[in-house]
Design a protein around this motif. Sequence first.
Motif, PDB file in Angstrom:
ATOM      1  N   TYR A 305       0.819  -1.214   0.000  1.00 22.54           N
ATOM      2  CA  TYR A 305       0.000   0.000   0.000  1.00 22.54           C
ATOM      3  C   TYR A 305       0.853   1.265   0.000  1.00 22.54           C
ATOM      4  CZ  TYR A 305      -4.425  -2.395   0.285  1.00 22.54           C
ATOM      5  OH  TYR A 305      -5.519  -3.162  -0.030  1.00 22.54           O
ATOM      6  N   ALA A 309       0.321   4.255  -2.580  1.00 18.39           N
ATOM      7  CA  ALA A 309       0.193   5.654  -2.157  1.00 18.39           C
ATOM      8  C   ALA A 309       1.195   6.535  -2.901  1.00 18.39           C
ATOM      9  CB  ALA A 309       0.399   5.761  -0.652  1.00 18.39           C
ATOM     10  N   HIS A 312       0.409   7.789  -6.275  1.00 16.97           N
ATOM     11  CA  HIS A 312      -0.487   8.946  -6.332  1.00 16.97           C
ATOM     12  C   HIS A 312       0.191  10.201  -5.780  1.00 16.97           C
ATOM     13  CE1 HIS A 312      -3.508   5.650  -6.544  1.00 16.97           C
ATOM     14  NE2 HIS A 312      -4.208   6.525  -7.233  1.00 16.97           N
ATOM     15  N   ILE A 314       1.697  10.641  -2.958  1.00 14.21           N
ATOM     16  CA  ILE A 314       1.415  10.835  -1.536  1.00 14.21           C
ATOM     17  C   ILE A 314       2.671  10.469  -0.748  1.00 14.21           C
ATOM     18  CG2 ILE A 314      -0.011  10.126   0.419  1.00 14.21           C
ATOM     19  CD1 ILE A 314      -2.193   9.377  -1.582  1.00 14.21           C
ATOM     20  N   GLU A 342      -5.940   1.907   2.904  1.00 19.72           N
ATOM     21  CA  GLU A 342      -6.815   2.210   1.765  1.00 19.72           C
ATOM     22  C   GLU A 342      -7.661   3.456   2.056  1.00 19.72           C
ATOM     23  OE1 GLU A 342      -8.283   1.366  -2.086  1.00 19.72           O
ATOM     24  OE2 GLU A 342      -6.799   0.181  -0.989  1.00 19.72           O
ATOM     25  N   ILE A 345      -5.462   6.556   1.836  1.00 19.11           N
ATOM     26  CA  ILE A 345      -5.187   6.960   0.455  1.00 19.11           C
ATOM     27  C   ILE A 345      -6.390   7.700  -0.132  1.00 19.11           C
ATOM     28  CG2 ILE A 345      -4.759   6.101  -1.880  1.00 19.11           C
ATOM     29  CD1 ILE A 345      -3.126   3.828  -0.610  1.00 19.11           C
ATOM     30  N   CYS A 348      -6.604  11.180   1.345  1.00 14.70           N
ATOM     31  CA  CYS A 348      -5.636  12.117   0.764  1.00 14.70           C
ATOM     32  C   CYS A 348      -6.103  12.586  -0.604  1.00 14.70           C
ATOM     33  CB  CYS A 348      -4.262  11.445   0.658  1.00 14.70           C
ATOM     34  SG  CYS A 348      -3.412  11.212   2.231  1.00 14.70           S
ATOM     35  N   ASN A 375      -3.551  10.930   8.193  1.00 16.78           N
ATOM     36  CA  ASN A 375      -3.501  11.231   6.765  1.00 16.78           C
ATOM     37  C   ASN A 375      -4.195  12.547   6.462  1.00 16.78           C
ATOM     38  OD1 ASN A 375      -5.989   9.172   7.130  1.00 16.78           O
ATOM     39  ND2 ASN A 375      -6.494  10.614   5.503  1.00 16.78           N
TER      40      ASN A 375
END
Length: 431
Positions: A305, A309, A312, A314, A342, A345, A348, A375
Amino acid sequence: MLGGSFWIAFLRNAISVVLMLSFFLMLDRPRFSMKKTVCCYAIFGVSLIAGYSCWYLFGTVSFVKYAALSVLPVIGIFCSLMSSEVLYLSLYKMALSFYMFSVCTFCGVDVARWWCGGNFWVDIFARFVGMVIILAFTWFKFRKQFLHGVDFLIQEMDLFSAATLFVSVMLGAIMAYWPNLQGFSIFNMVRAFLILFMAGVLQYAILHLYIHLGQEHYYQAEKELLEVNEQLLHQQMDLMRESELEAARIRHDVRHHTLLIEEYVRKGEYEELLSYLAQYGEDIEKRKVSNISKNRAVNSILSAYAKKARSHNIQVAMDVRVAEELPIRDIDWVAILANMFENAIHGCIGSGLVQQAINIYIAQKRNKVIIQCRNTSMEEMIFRKGLPQSEKGGGIGVRSIIKAASNYEGETDFALEDGQFVTRILLNLPT
């Protein structure tokens, strides 16, 4: 009420109180230890029997009219205080107890008046037999089913629905126990029977409705968990394929490195060889992949994960300090960490901010595991019963986290703090 002496009333009151208290206790998860709970129930029961018997002795007319209706709030308040369940579940169980009391009372009175000329011993015997049958059925049949589905009831039943059921039962009871309609007649007997029958059918239908709805949501959460697990496995396969390609590239490069080293040795250029080996060592250190955690399941989930992330854009920071082996099932790790990551993400991405970050902290302290995830999130979020509600009306991931944490008597907390969504989870490891 068929009359009788003080002791006859004492027996009737004893049967009624024992029935209601025992029925409620069989379906309850008490606030205190069972020994303390039973002692409190016994003291309260004896006091209640004595008090109502004295009421009968000094105010027979008012007792006959109002005793049955007054017992509901008196016992209800006590049982609710002794129970660890939420208020609306206690109200529902109290409604069931009062219904059983009503059935037992009407059976005793009407059997005695219909066939035995109002003999109060027949009334007491019929009530006693009814109490034994009800409690035996509850203990051997109904109790296991109810306690097995009580978590579903808590999830699905809210205060409004419980209050609606309670009010409907109270209206039925008021009609059945209406003081001016207690005279014996075929009409009154049939009327009371139909009211009690409809109340019983209503309670039975609502019980199974809520259990069915809870099971549907549970199976949906399990399905969602399996899908998350499948997604994680696909990501792990992608990581393995990347590792195989990296290994093939390294093998290809090693052949060239070996030829170059042989050339340096053949020419006797040892200073150049040492310089080259130093550069090669620095390159290896830069490419070295550090494990997030020694725990295989935790490392696999967070690695997969974290890669998603970062794809993207992040920023991800993780501080994980857990042992290599923990008594936590891999599927529970998936339910907690995968859903948490999840959701982070999605939070965000949904924030729409340029700078997006996820910070995860996991630590083990003795027999407890502390998990915290912060987050970037939107400034406004809807919470219901302490749980975040997504715009799409899902929330299955959050329920999966709570369900998995409950397997370890854990606690969960979700909050919005300074523009960050914070998930806190505490797991108690079995000793």
